[in-house]
Design a protein around this motif. Structure first.
Motif, PDB file in Angstrom:
ATOM      1  N   TYR A   6      -8.902 -33.559 -29.160  1.00  0.00           N
ATOM      2  CA  TYR A   6      -8.597 -34.903 -28.673  1.00  0.00           C
ATOM      3  C   TYR A   6      -7.322 -35.367 -29.360  1.00  0.00           C
ATOM      4  N   LEU A  46     -12.626 -45.720 -28.941  1.00  0.00           N
ATOM      5  CA  LEU A  46     -12.532 -44.451 -28.227  1.00  0.00           C
ATOM      6  C   LEU A  46     -13.082 -44.582 -26.811  1.00  0.00           C
ATOM      7  N   GLY A  52     -10.252 -40.974 -23.680  1.00  0.00           N
ATOM      8  CA  GLY A  52     -11.199 -40.902 -24.786  1.00  0.00           C
ATOM      9  C   GLY A  52     -12.640 -41.022 -24.338  1.00  0.00           C
ATOM     10  N   VAL A  69      -9.756 -33.170 -34.108  1.00  0.00           N
ATOM     11  CA  VAL A  69      -8.806 -34.291 -34.106  1.00  0.00           C
ATOM     12  C   VAL A  69      -7.855 -34.108 -35.276  1.00  0.00           C
ATOM     13  N   LEU A  75     -10.411 -41.337 -33.854  1.00  0.00           N
ATOM     14  CA  LEU A  75     -11.723 -41.538 -33.237  1.00  0.00           C
ATOM     15  C   LEU A  75     -12.167 -42.992 -33.170  1.00  0.00           C
ATOM     16  N   VAL A  82     -15.073 -45.837 -36.372  1.00  0.00           N
ATOM     17  CA  VAL A  82     -14.890 -44.418 -36.675  1.00  0.00           C
ATOM     18  C   VAL A  82     -16.190 -43.791 -37.174  1.00  0.00           C
ATOM     19  N   THR A  85     -18.764 -43.441 -34.396  1.00  0.00           N
ATOM     20  CA  THR A  85     -18.376 -42.416 -33.424  1.00  0.00           C
ATOM     21  C   THR A  85     -18.682 -41.010 -33.955  1.00  0.00           C
ATOM     22  N   ILE A  86     -18.321 -40.755 -35.209  1.00  0.00           N
ATOM     23  CA  ILE A  86     -18.594 -39.440 -35.800  1.00  0.00           C
ATOM     24  C   ILE A  86     -20.096 -39.181 -35.847  1.00  0.00           C
ATOM     25  N   VAL A  96     -17.558 -32.055 -35.595  1.00  0.00           N
ATOM     26  CA  VAL A  96     -16.245 -32.715 -35.649  1.00  0.00           C
ATOM     27  C   VAL A  96     -15.429 -32.096 -36.769  1.00  0.00           C
TER      28      VAL A  96
END
Length: 212
Positions: A6, A46, A52, A69, A75, A82, A85-86, A96
């Motif tokens: 990404y 994102l 995204g 990334v 992200l 962030v 999202t992770i 990731v």
């Protein structure tokens, strides 16, 4: 299993191709590239980005796939964004990885100590990414303010009269009306009327410089 890169680029001097080259140079074999061009990472999550949002499609990223990334700041827009999202990708079984420092975040880890270290790293890196983004934003604001100050210094003092007031004052001066009467009728100060009377060309130029 596939590897998805990404790339988010926000300026014209960056390209997704450059980020792919960096990733491949770091040893990643990229199968798919998902890129958002000209998109700010400070103001958009994102999920809000045109490309995204595709990363959340289970048909694109499945359990066991690797999401690469350049850095965790790609992200999300802030610390909370962030980290969440992770964690969401890890819950889905997506690994990731980052190009910078070659960090790996894998939800399959079950060892408590490894989980603690992993979660601490996620928090630290997300906080660092937000701090850097905020510092960049402040620097941009300072640059804009500095440019504005320079522009205003060049333009000189902003006129205290409008176009209608200037035209009215000049017409009355041409008719021989005294300054006190003009000031009363136009709402201008006597000093302003005197300046217009003494240098009508400069009065006109000042108005033009400020686009009033």
């Amino acid at each position: 299993m596939q590897t998805v890169l990404y790339a988010r680029v926000s300026t014209t001097d960056q390209t997704s191709a450059h980020q792919r080259k960096q990733a491949e140079g770091a040893g990643f074999k990229v199968d798919v590239v998902v890129a958002d061009e000209g998109v700010s990472g400070v103001s958009t999550t994102l999920r809000e980005r045109p490309e995204g949002r595709r990363l959340f499609d289970p048909l694109l990223l499945r359990r066991g796939d690797v999401l690469v990334v350049r850095w965790v700041d790609r992200l999300g827009r802030n610390y909370a964004d962030v980290t969440e999202t992770i964690r969401e990708f890890m819950r889905r079984g997506v690994i990731v990885r980052t190009v910078i420092n070659n960090m790996t975040f894998d939800g399959a880890t079950t060892d408590p100590m490894q989980m603690a270290v992993r979660d601490a790293l996620i928090g630290f890196m997300a906080a660092s990414a937000q701090a850097q983004a905020e510092a960049t934003k402040e620097a941009q604001k300072a640059g804009i303010a500095h440019a504005k100050d320079r522009e205003e210094a060049y333009r000189g003092r902003k006129p205290s009269y409008s176009r209608d007031q200037l035209d009215a004052a000049r017409d009355l001066l041409a008719q021989g009306t005294n300054v006190s009467t003009i000031a009363k009728e136009t709402g201008l100060s006597r000093q302003t009327v005197y300046r217009i009377q003494e240098n009508p060309a400069e009065a006109e130029a000042a108005l033009a410089r400020w686009a009033a």
